[in-house]
Design a protein around this motif. Structure first.
Motif, mmCIF file in Angstrom:
data_model
loop_
_atom_site.group_PDB
_atom_site.id
_atom_site.type_symbol
_atom_site.label_atom_id
_atom_site.label_comp_id
_atom_site.label_asym_id
_atom_site.label_seq_id
_atom_site.Cartn_x
_atom_site.Cartn_y
_atom_site.Cartn_z
ATOM 1 N N TYR A 489 0.839 -1.195 0.000
ATOM 2 C CA TYR A 489 0.000 0.000 0.000
ATOM 3 C C TYR A 489 0.876 1.247 0.000
ATOM 4 O O TYR A 489 1.922 1.287 0.660
ATOM 5 N N THR A 490 0.444 2.248 -0.733
ATOM 6 C CA THR A 490 1.114 3.553 -0.681
ATOM 7 C C THR A 490 0.668 4.281 0.578
ATOM 8 O O THR A 490 -0.205 3.817 1.314
ATOM 9 N N THR A 494 -3.560 3.272 -1.055
ATOM 10 C CA THR A 494 -3.852 2.645 -2.341
ATOM 11 C C THR A 494 -3.060 1.344 -2.488
ATOM 12 O O THR A 494 -1.851 1.307 -2.241
ATOM 13 N N VAL A 496 -1.032 -1.384 -4.378
ATOM 14 C CA VAL A 496 -0.168 -1.346 -5.561
ATOM 15 C C VAL A 496 0.562 -2.679 -5.681
ATOM 16 O O VAL A 496 0.638 -3.460 -4.727
ATOM 17 N N CYS A 505 5.755 2.875 2.775
ATOM 18 C CA CYS A 505 4.690 1.986 2.308
ATOM 19 C C CYS A 505 4.177 1.117 3.434
ATOM 20 O O CYS A 505 4.755 1.039 4.524
#
Length: 935
Positions: A489-490, A494, A496, A505
């Motif tokens: 996740y960012t 989000t 990814v 992250c």
């Protein structure tokens, strides 16, 4: 006809919005049957209906003290305890994770939260400080709108026998701004149940869209209202039941997104329902309240104003966490809430103490208000500063709402703008004083969790966090953990497929040996490496648990992808520090109960390698003797180097173990038990009574394997968070030893100061030096990291020393002043003025000389200057009574000190000041000239 229907609908919408009180309306009983069932039977009928007819699981009421929810002051709705389900954060191993159909009666306090209606309490007869909320829930789409409406209609009309013609319905009319359509589905359900269209009304989001808070799950609701008028005249509607359909989530940006799962959340006030079924005009006339009101009336006396009875009632119910006062509650209350009977003596004492304290504050507040009003003009507003001093933030502790009501009764307007300013200043002050708040960091929201569940991703296996052992040398060995990257996740959450170099992250792994922050224990720190690339470290700053998934917060020095194999390493020193503090917390909790008694209960804790914090219930603040006894008890357990046993057992085995400590929390099943000195199986044997003799707790934390590694424990601080709750701060190991050494060092300094004071001082200068040294010693004792029991004892001693030192200074100053007064009287002949210089160590001495001169020569005005080091000059003066009003001391001192580039202050009679000059003769000349010009 259409126009008349529309007009009637408009009138009814206004009626519902007003939600009128249960006033003395024309009200006929529901039937000619025998008297309606008691409140306890009404409650039981609700629960039995959902359990027996519709397969709901009955769960007990949660405490009105919220479980780890800082957004709430009190539990104010039945859904509060189920928030983890709505948010998707429920522990998949917990009992709650299996909830599908649930019903209960929840104790609530109408304060805090998004829908509290607190301002309505006391203004009508249907809102109460304390109330009970009957509710049924369906989680994860178990059932939705049609079933919920059908069940509610069946219960009200068939079980309780409420005539259908007295029930009105409201539903959500949509919100074009938010892109929400009208809830026509719910409307059609009610019509299909036979409710006439004329009694099914639509409203906007303010009335029929329910939200948990500023963010979070929310959705349209439909409300069932009861017509108090019963067809006689215009309808008088009061809300009975609210059925909420959780199907949206309010995002941080204010937008609405569909929830991954839909839920039903309903709530019906028991008090209102009982009033309807008992045919009462007021909820206070039901058997829920009449025993308590009768007791108040019988116990009342002429000194108690009748107007305070309503408040007393709300205070009795609102200041405790239980529904009715023991001894005056209806019989069904002790059946539904056994804690009433179990804690009756304690509750009665607390209520009596709170009642007496509040009534005393209330009476003082009335006197202050009356006194202030006598000083105001007809159009003046009541001063904000006075109202603030009366409030919870000020001296008396009265609710601001009550202060405003008291003023409203007298027709006086409060300075609201000034009050808002004071509130902002207080908030800024609290923000400066508050403990640093740890950054939230990355988080998996309800949508991310829903997507993981949809994909079938299993919860993180974090059992490797317990994989550590004790070497023969006494050091600990922590194993590594092999894992696979399941999701990345960012920073904004989000998902990814990969993260790049330097990117912060979130990592979701299939397994982890990191302890995620929970149960008051700080998260582990450490690093991970990719398989085959052990020289590149990915620092992990934090691990959090989100609905059974462990999210690792890391920085990627190089690219990391889904599917990568990694190896995790915890920061061993950090972990060991947390383990020592957590085991010490259990020992401290046990020692408190041993010292203060079994009524001492943990309210919360937090620990990291630096220190531990423990909040406990205490009847009174701990004494130094008790603090020392608690420390000694912990030291004894540490010195015995007892084994610490940890084992997962079925939750049901822990239910009836005498002495076992647990918090008001949702525990996983199986649950981990931590027992000091006694194997878990033996500790859980009710016949052994072992849990009464040692520390046995439900806990998911990481602990030492033997108590000896705690080293030592020192309580370095305690303070009252609120009445009956104490916060303790403690350190262990080397920090504890350093605290003890510092305490001993300060004790020696206090002893030396005591000896200096006993020898006495030769002059004022020496006495002042000693007083300053004692003042610095007080500050050192107040701020030092040292045993709190010793701090308390030393502070009592040094403050007594300071009082004695100040007394000695005053005696020396008076003697010095008397001597200098005689010298000046001998030097000056009788006359209207004495202007001279004199040596004095301080302004206070100089003022004393001036006053003594004026006492012995009442018709003389005196001004004295005293040169000090570095050219500074002290000034003091007093003007004879006969020389005023044209001649004033303040103006005289100002004329002289201004000439010396300084300042002056005082009154018409006595003044003082300071300045700087090397030409004292010129300053004396200014003083003489000015005085002669005024006489």
């Amino acid at each position: 006809m259409a126009a008349s229907v529309a007009a009637a609908a408009r009138r009814l919408r206004r009626a519902i919005r007003r939600s009128p009180a249960w006033r003395g309306l024309s009200h006929r009983p529901l039937s000619s049957e025998p008297p309606a069932a008691k409140a306890s039977a009404v409650r039981a009928a609700f629960l039995n209906f959902f359990r027996d007819r519709h397969g709901h699981r009955l769960v007990p009421s949660a405490s009105v003290r919220p479980r780890g929810d800082p957004s709430l002051l009190f539990v104010n709705a039945g859904m509060n305890q189920f928030k983890p389900i709505f948010l998707g954060t429920v522990d998949p191993r917990s009992e709650m994770a299996g909830f599908r159909r649930v019903a209960n009666s929840q104790k609530c306090v109408r304060a805090g939260g998004h829908h509290n209606d607190l301002e309505d309490v006391g203004r009508d007869l249907s809102h109460h400080t304390f109330f009970e909320m009957l509710g049924n829930w369906a989680f994860g789409g178990e059932y939705f709108k049609e079933e919920a409406c059908n069940m509610a209609w069946e219960l009200l009309t068939q079980v309780y026998g409420i005539p259908e013609e007295r029930l009105w319905i409201s539903y959500f009319d949509g919100d074009p701004k938010a892109g929400l359509d009208p809830d026509l589905e719910t409307r059609d359900i009610w019509l299909s149940l036979g409710v006439p269209a004329s009694r099914v009304l639509s409203f906007g989001p303010q009335e029929n869209f329910w939200e948990m808070g500023d963010t979070g799950p929310c959705g349209p609701c439909t409300e069932i209202h009861y017509d108090l008028a019963g067809g006689v005249g215009a309808p008088q509607l009061v809300e009975l039941w609210n059925l909420v359909f959780m199907q949206h989530n309010r995002e941080a940006d204010g937008s609405l997104q569909p929830l991954p799962q839909r839920h039903v959340d309903t709530g019906m006030g028991l008090e209102r329902l009982v009033a309807v079924l008992q045919g009462k005009h007021s909820t206070y006339d039901t058997d829920l309240f009449s025993p308590l009101l009768n007791a108040i009336q019988q116990a009342g006396s002429s000194s108690d104003p009748a107007s305070s009875c309503a408040f007393l009632h709300g205070d009795l119910k609102g200041t405790t966490w239980l529904p009715r006062q023991p001894g005056t509650c209806s019989g069904g209350d002790t059946d539904a809430y056994p804690e009433l009977q179990r804690n009756s003596a304690q509750i009665a004492n607390l209520v009596s103490e709170d009642e007496a304290a509040f009534l005393a504050s209330l009476e003082r507040g009335r006197r202050i208000i009356d006194r202030t009003l006598r000083t105001l003009g007809p159009s003046d507003m009541f001063p904000a500063e006075v109202a603030w001093s009366l409030s919870l933030c000020g001296d008396l502790g009265l609710p601001l709402d009550m202060v405003e009501l008291m003023l409203e009764e007298k027709g006086v307007q409060l300075d609201s703008a000034g009050l808002e300013r004071l509130a902002q200043e207080e908030a800024q002050h609290r923000a400066r004083q508050a403990e640093p708040v740890q950054k939230q960091g990355l988080w998996l929201d309800v949508h991310a969790l829903g997507e993981l569940q949809r994909q079938g991703v299993p919860p993180t296996d974090d059992s490797p966090k317990y994989n550590y052992s004790l070497r023969p040398s006494g050091s600990y060995e922590f194993g590594t953990c092999e894992a696979q990257v399941l999701q990345l996740y960012t920073e904004d959450g989000t998902a990814v497929a990969s993260v790049g170099k330097g990117q912060r992250c979130g990592l979701l792994l299939d397994r982890t040996n990191f302890y995620a922050e929970q149960g008051g224990q700080a998260s582990d720190r450490g690093y991970l490496v990719r398989a085959g690339q052990e020289d590149v470290l990915f620092p992990v700053a934090r691990a959090q648990v989100c609905g059974g998934f462990i999210l690792h917060e890391a920085v990627a020095p190089e690219c990391l992808r889904l599917g990568d194999q990694v190896q995790l390493h915890v920061d061993e020193a950090w972990r060991l520090g947390c383990m020592a503090k957590h085991t010490a917390t259990h020992l401290l909790n046990w020692a408190l109960r041993q010292t203060l008694g079994p009524g001492t209960e943990q309210q919360g804790s937090h620990l990291n390698p630096e220190q531990l914090r423990l909040d406990v219930t205490t009847q009174t603040p701990l004494t130094p003797e008790q603090l020392r006894a608690v420390e000694n008890t912990v030291q004894e357990a540490v010195g015995q180097d007892e084994a610490v046993y940890m084992e997962e057992v079925p939750l049901a085995l822990t239910a009836q173990v005498p002495g076992l400590r647990s918090l008001d929390e949702v525990y996983p099943d199986p649950v981990r038990v931590v027992s000091v000195g006694v194997p878990v199986a033996h500790a859980l044997d009710p016949a052994s009574q072992a849990a009464l003799q040692t520390s046995v707790e439900l806990c998911c934390g990481t602990h030492l394997l033997r108590t000896g590694a705690v080293g030592d424990l020192v309580i370095i601080g305690d303070r009252q968070l609120s009445k009956g709750t104490t916060r303790l701060l403690a350190v262990t190991g080397e920090q504890a030893q350093q605290a003890r050494e510092l305490g001993q060092s300060l004790a020696q300094e206090v002893k030396a100061a005591t000896e200096r004071l006993s020898l006495g001082s030769r002059d004022v200068a020496e006495a002042l030096r000693l007083s300053k040294d004692i003042g610095r010693l007080i500050e050192a004792v107040e701020t030092a990291v040292m045993p709190q029991w010793q701090r308390r004892e030393l502070l009592a001693t040094v403050k007594m020393l300071q009082r004695r030192a100040n007394t000695a200074i005053r005696k020396l100053q008076m003697g010095q002043a008397a001597k200098k007064t005689q010298e000046l009287l001998e030097r000056h002949s009788k006359g209207p003025l004495i202007v001279d210089t004199v040596s004095a160590e301080s302004l206070s001495v100089l003022v004393k000389v001036v006053r003594q001169l004026c006492e012995q020569a009442p018709s003389t005005s005196v001004l004295l200057l005293s040169p000090q080091p570095m050219g500074k000059v002290l000034c003091a003066c007093q003007v004879a009574q006969g020389a005023m009003p044209t001649f004033t001391a303040e103006a005289w001192a100002l004329a002289v000190c201004s000439h010396m580039g300084g300042k002056a202050w005082g009154s018409r009679v006595v003044a003082q000041g300071t300045g700087s000059t090397t030409d004292l003769e010129a300053a004396l000349s200014i003083a003489q000239t000015y005085a002669l010009s005024q006489l």
